[in-house]
Design an enzyme around this catalytic site. Structure first.
Site, mmCIF file in Angstrom:
data_model
loop_
_atom_site.group_PDB
_atom_site.id
_atom_site.type_symbol
_atom_site.label_atom_id
_atom_site.label_comp_id
_atom_site.label_asym_id
_atom_site.label_seq_id
_atom_site.Cartn_x
_atom_site.Cartn_y
_atom_site.Cartn_z
ATOM 1 N N PRO A 235 0.768 -1.136 0.094
ATOM 2 C CA PRO A 235 -0.258 0.306 0.209
ATOM 3 C C PRO A 235 1.140 0.875 0.296
ATOM 4 O O PRO A 235 1.712 1.427 1.004
ATOM 5 C CB PRO A 235 -0.719 0.313 1.530
ATOM 6 N N ARG B 70 11.407 4.322 6.667
ATOM 7 C CA ARG B 70 10.571 6.339 6.994
ATOM 8 C C ARG B 70 9.800 6.117 8.390
ATOM 9 O O ARG B 70 9.777 7.328 8.623
ATOM 10 C CB ARG B 70 8.983 6.274 5.998
ATOM 11 N N TYR C 116 -5.242 2.347 8.194
ATOM 12 C CA TYR C 116 -4.305 3.146 9.352
ATOM 13 C C TYR C 116 -6.027 3.493 9.970
ATOM 14 O O TYR C 116 -7.353 4.280 10.025
ATOM 15 C CB TYR C 116 -4.766 4.196 9.579
ATOM 16 N N GLY D 262 0.780 5.372 -0.207
ATOM 17 C CA GLY D 262 -0.314 6.907 -0.606
ATOM 18 C C GLY D 262 0.115 7.832 -1.256
ATOM 19 O O GLY D 262 1.403 7.873 -1.852
ATOM 20 N N SER E 297 -4.171 2.152 -0.748
ATOM 21 C CA SER E 297 -4.079 2.635 0.885
ATOM 22 C C SER E 297 -5.038 3.142 1.604
ATOM 23 O O SER E 297 -5.910 3.953 0.866
ATOM 24 C CB SER E 297 -3.075 3.015 -0.052
ATOM 25 N N ARG F 261 14.496 -5.225 -3.998
ATOM 26 C CA ARG F 261 14.764 -4.379 -5.207
ATOM 27 C C ARG F 261 15.366 -5.858 -6.132
ATOM 28 O O ARG F 261 15.298 -5.008 -7.412
ATOM 29 C CB ARG F 261 16.344 -3.501 -5.215
HETATM 30 C C1 FNR Z 1 4.476 3.372 2.247
HETATM 31 N N1 FNR Z 1 4.403 2.548 3.220
HETATM 32 C C2 FNR Z 1 2.468 3.001 3.143
HETATM 33 N N2 FNR Z 1 2.340 1.827 4.050
HETATM 34 C C3 FNR Z 1 1.421 1.460 4.452
HETATM 35 O O1 FNR Z 1 0.731 0.424 5.126
HETATM 36 N N3 FNR Z 1 0.119 2.674 3.899
HETATM 37 C C4 FNR Z 1 0.761 3.696 3.209
HETATM 38 O O2 FNR Z 1 -0.416 4.650 2.824
HETATM 39 C C5 FNR Z 1 1.763 4.302 2.709
HETATM 40 N N4 FNR Z 1 2.707 4.913 1.484
HETATM 41 C C6 FNR Z 1 4.102 5.007 1.200
HETATM 42 C C7 FNR Z 1 4.011 5.847 0.965
HETATM 43 C C8 FNR Z 1 5.050 5.829 0.566
HETATM 44 C C9 FNR Z 1 5.939 7.270 -0.813
HETATM 45 C C10 FNR Z 1 5.884 4.934 0.693
HETATM 46 C C11 FNR Z 1 7.381 5.022 -0.002
HETATM 47 C C12 FNR Z 1 5.438 3.507 1.578
HETATM 48 C C13 FNR Z 1 5.434 1.589 3.147
HETATM 49 C C14 FNR Z 1 5.024 0.693 2.141
HETATM 50 O O3 FNR Z 1 3.970 0.035 2.090
HETATM 51 C C15 FNR Z 1 5.630 -0.235 2.240
HETATM 52 O O4 FNR Z 1 5.713 -1.188 3.395
HETATM 53 C C16 FNR Z 1 6.985 0.151 1.926
HETATM 54 O O5 FNR Z 1 6.928 0.807 1.149
HETATM 55 C C17 FNR Z 1 8.419 -0.956 1.173
HETATM 56 O O6 FNR Z 1 9.812 -0.043 1.718
HETATM 57 P P1 FNR Z 1 10.531 -0.271 0.048
HETATM 58 O O7 FNR Z 1 10.697 -1.376 -0.473
HETATM 59 O O8 FNR Z 1 9.873 0.792 -0.880
HETATM 60 O O9 FNR Z 1 11.778 0.449 0.299
#
Ligand code: FNR
Length: 413
Positions: free
Chosen positions: A90, A313, A143, A92, A119, A345
């Site tokens: 997911p 993050r 969420y 956003g 998301s 990756r």
């Molecule tokens: C996310 N991720 C995320 N997770 C979630 O549960 N709800 C969300 O809305 C979001 N939004 C989101 C936005 C952006 C810009 C990023 C990069 C990530 C986390 C996402 O689901 C996932 O856990 C990570 O992207 C995995 O890490 P890598 O592989 O992208 O580095």
């Protein structure tokens, strides 16, 4: 093999196959704010960096003289057979990457049969995305809001539009310390982005309509109705440039409150039965990293977990997600559905995660780079490349199926 034949016969792909070039090209066409928001991690970004590096601790040890002419990459997840062990994490605010946003992703997911996890902070409502997907698999990521009514509403909408699981993201009850965004003074939600699941929600609309001006905190819902109204106004009246309104004073409070509405920092294990009572769908906890939490999820009867640190993050200096995967699988045992993300990756990364007990892995940032560069086609290419890379890695390692990818197939260095 189709990708190879196409590739060497001169048909150039729309997006780079190399992850490094994919990200670099995306960075060139996106605004600095959008790129920073998507690429960035918490703090010094050590968790984010470690997520990628952690895979180097293990090496695949290929086996020879196995007939791998027929290979099966399929997995069964919560009663549904998937052609490959990939899902779309997911993500956003996809409008920051491409105007088609979640709709492009939904179409690419449907075209490739890879489940999309909608998301909670999507740019397009789940109903609109689902309408693009036929009966292709999709899940909904929640969420947990301060309003349980809103939670129940989101979940029943997810059921109604064909979502097959509810993913509760636990690691973002507060927003991480994201230096790139702070430096640019940019947060998408403050510009009215990534709020489609709210503005399309009947309970949200009802809360809004019921809201008397300047009402006090509603203790039951643990949400200030005034907040709801202010937020809705922000969402509808000031979608594009909130900052000028923020400067005028009052909306600042509303903004602060908006950052709070989408999550409930007080959420505990005791809240989970509420969700269980409100849906028959499998419930999956996302953001589990500690083995004790993994074990507890299993003991509490939660249907599965996604080991994830949100792509680094949230908590800087945290355990790499791949390291967490190993300890969590050790805690739950092999029979419990453990999914994985944060740092995938390559096909080899996915292979290693599966060797260490992940049932499937979620793709994150890479598909958003594909989206930024070429919309639906870009997402489709990124997914197809992951599938092909994984299939080749599996076959060349001497495995004919996911079941044959076990701890024997990798060795730590
Ligand atoms: C996310 N991720 C995320 N997770 C979630 O549960 N709800 C969300 O809305 C979001 N939004 C989101 C936005 C952006 C810009 C990023 C990069 C990530 C986390 C996402 O689901 C996932 O856990 C990570 O992207 C995995 O890490 P890598 O592989 O992208 O580095």
């Amino acid at each position: 093999s189709e990708i190879y034949v196409q590739g060497v016969s001169g048909a150039r792909p729309k997006v780079p196959i190399s992850m490094a070039r994919l990200e670099a090209q995306a960075s060139q066409i996106m605004s600095p704010e959008a790129f920073a928001y998507i690429a960035g991690g918490a703090g010094l970004e050590s968790t984010m960096d470690n997520n990628l590096r952690a895979f180097e601790a293990d090496r695949i040890v290929p086996r020879m003289l196995v007939d791998v002419s027929e290979r099966d990459t399929s997995v069964e997840l919560f009663g549904r057979r998937l052609e490959s062990p990939f899902l779309l994490a997911p993500i956003g605010v996809q409008e920051m990457a491409h105007p088609d946003a979640d709709l492009a992703t939904a179409r690419a997911a449907a075209a490739t049969g890879v489940p999309m996890i909608f998301s909670n902070q999507a740019s397009v409502s789940m109903e609109k995305c689902a309408a693009e997907m036929g009966d292709s698999p999709r899940w909904f990521q929640l969420y947990w809001s301060k309003s349980n009514d809103l939670v129940a509403s989101l979940v029943s909408r997810a059921e109604a539009c064909g979502c097959e699981a509810i993913v509760v993201t636990l690691d973002t009850t507060l927003l991480g310390w994201r230096i790139r965004d702070l430096d640019l003074a940019y947060l998408p939600f403050l510009r009215g982005k990534g709020i489609a699941q709210y503005t399309s929600d009947p309970v949200f609309q009802k809360l809004l309509a019921e809201t008397p001006a300047n009402s006090e905190v509603d203790q039951d819902r643990k949400i200030t109705l005034d907040t709801v109204k202010a937020i809705a106004q922000l969402m509808t009246t000031y979608p594009d440039d909130l900052l000028s309104n923020v400067r005028s004073g009052k909306p600042l409070a509303a903004v602060r409150q908006f950052i709070n509405i989408y999550s409930r920092p007080s959420l505990t294990w005791e809240d989970l039965p509420f969700l269980r009572e409100h849906t028959k769908l499998p419930i999956i906890l996302k953001g589990i990293q500690h083995p004790d939490d993994a074990k507890r999820a299993k003991d509490e009867g939660v249907d599965g977990i996604i080991v994830s640190n949100h792509g680094g993050r949230q908590v800087d200096g945290a355990v790499a997600s791949y390291e967490a995967l190993k300890s969590c699988v050790a805690a739950t045992g092999p029979d419990y559905p453990v999914l994985f993300d944060s740092g995938i990756r390559s096909g080899a990364d996915a292979f290693k995660a599966i060797a260490h007990g992940a049932r499937a892995v979620c793709l994150g940032r890479p598909y958003i780079w594909g989206l930024a560069l070429a919309g639906e086609e870009g997402v489709k290419e990124v997914i197809t490349n992951f599938k092909a890379d994984f299939d080749l890695t599996m076959g060349l390692a001497g495995c004919r199926s996911i079941a044959e990818i076990d701890a024997n197939a990798v060795r730590s260095v």
